[in-house]
Enzyme design. Sequence first.
Site, mmCIF file in Angstrom:
data_model
loop_
_atom_site.group_PDB
_atom_site.id
_atom_site.type_symbol
_atom_site.label_atom_id
_atom_site.label_comp_id
_atom_site.label_asym_id
_atom_site.label_seq_id
_atom_site.Cartn_x
_atom_site.Cartn_y
_atom_site.Cartn_z
ATOM 1 N N ASP A 1 -12.899 -16.673 -22.895
ATOM 2 C CA ASP A 1 -11.795 -17.272 -23.649
ATOM 3 C C ASP A 1 -12.000 -18.781 -23.662
ATOM 4 O OD1 ASP A 1 -9.495 -18.325 -24.659
ATOM 5 O OD2 ASP A 1 -8.132 -17.140 -23.416
ATOM 6 N N LYS B 1 -6.935 -24.036 -30.573
ATOM 7 C CA LYS B 1 -6.780 -25.468 -30.282
ATOM 8 C C LYS B 1 -7.720 -26.361 -31.116
ATOM 9 C CE LYS B 1 -4.236 -24.437 -26.212
ATOM 10 N NZ LYS B 1 -4.341 -23.346 -25.278
ATOM 11 N N TYR C 1 -4.575 -17.582 -18.762
ATOM 12 C CA TYR C 1 -3.667 -17.315 -19.880
ATOM 13 C C TYR C 1 -4.500 -17.041 -21.122
ATOM 14 C CZ TYR C 1 0.063 -18.037 -23.339
ATOM 15 O OH TYR C 1 0.968 -17.877 -24.366
#
Length: 429
Positions: free
Chosen positions: A238, A266, A143
């Site tokens: 990522d 995050k 994702y």
Amino acid sequence: MFTKSQALFEKANQVIPGGVNSPVRAFRSVGGTPVFMQHAKGAYMYDVDGNRYVDYINSWGPMILGHAYEPVVKAIQEYATYSTSFGAPTELEVTVAELIISMVPNIEMVRMVNSGTEACMSALRLARGYTGRNKVIKFEGNYHGHADSFLVSAGSGVATLGIQSVPGVTAAVAEDTLSVPYNNLPAVEQLVAENPDQIAAIIVEPVAGNMGCILPQAGFLEGLRDICDKNGIVFIMDEVMTGFRLAKGGAQELFNIKADLVTFGKIIGGGMPVGAFAGKREIMEHIAPAGKVYQAGTLSGNPIAMIAGYTLLKTLNEHPNIYTQLEEKTSALVAGLRSALGAAGVVHQVNHIGSMMSVHFAEYPIVDFTSASGANNELFRRFFHAMLEKGVYLPPSAFESWFISHALGQEDIDFTVEAAKASMQAIKA
Ligand SMILES: *Cc1c(COP(=O)(O)O)cnc(C)c1O
């Protein structure tokens, strides 16, 4: 036990699609009513009905030192008095960029954005602008946020909700995204051979955390690096989830692999909405206003977000033993859960690395999206609710990683293992 949450969810459904502002929160894959939180401190979240939970999502990563970490809260309070936004450059942005560059290997420049989605979307645009190519290779169950290009065989909520192709993403965009199974190098080699000089980037989660926690097999990341080198492809790691979590320099440091571009989110914002993409000067200087690849943000580099992230990152940078301790806590929890599930006679796989882990009810190893999907996710659903009732908040989907925070103590680990034993007994009865 959940009366107030249930009432709130009914109201929420009238004014917010599905009652939530991000799909996985809605408990769709595990069923039942999502729990509405009121406050949190350290390792615990407290809901509107007054129930306490040992937290294993930690805001999906950012709360690596626990909730309401005092230095971050204080810094936010102080900086809020200076104005919550300027729309003009600040010294703090330079300080943050310098700190990030000092912590993370192989990056010389960083651009701040407001989410992991923006970071990945912008990194891909940059890779395309830099190479003059259009296509991107991604991995099934990985994702990279909700930008159009990445919603092909995506993990996280897309996997949780079982959405095959996303309405609203045009065929033309989807055609430029090529998708292959995680941990499958020959499939990547084949795609690259079939699309000579057309692949701008390969983007990968160095540890997959959006289909449970799935580790890269030996040689996988090295192989991707090699393919990118031989074919002029930009290698994007990522690290929205793994950055500052697996090590202070993220997966690049842990696995000793060089990426061309890295994306963050995050943890980087300390719980505020922040993302970033970073890389070598030669590539990054193609970004506007230094170059022509356009990317911008009214609130990018927001002072409150920057000071929250800076305070958290600085702590991690100055106390590298935090990572060793996080790993010890995770290993203790993994050992406890394995023995609890084993004693209950439940077939299970517990994947873990650093402070990421996941439990899958399967008798075979979980190495990619197909194996993760084949696990007994009905049992996961029951396990999730039994644990929730006992005061343990697990990710509400088998397709998500668990995150361990430094605030977690041995007594919390013991509590969780006991809850797992009792949950399995209740399920079997
Ligand atoms: C969470 C996540 C994203 C998206 O970040 P948002 O801040 O939710 O937009 C991108 N990539 C990975 C690996 C993630 O885990």
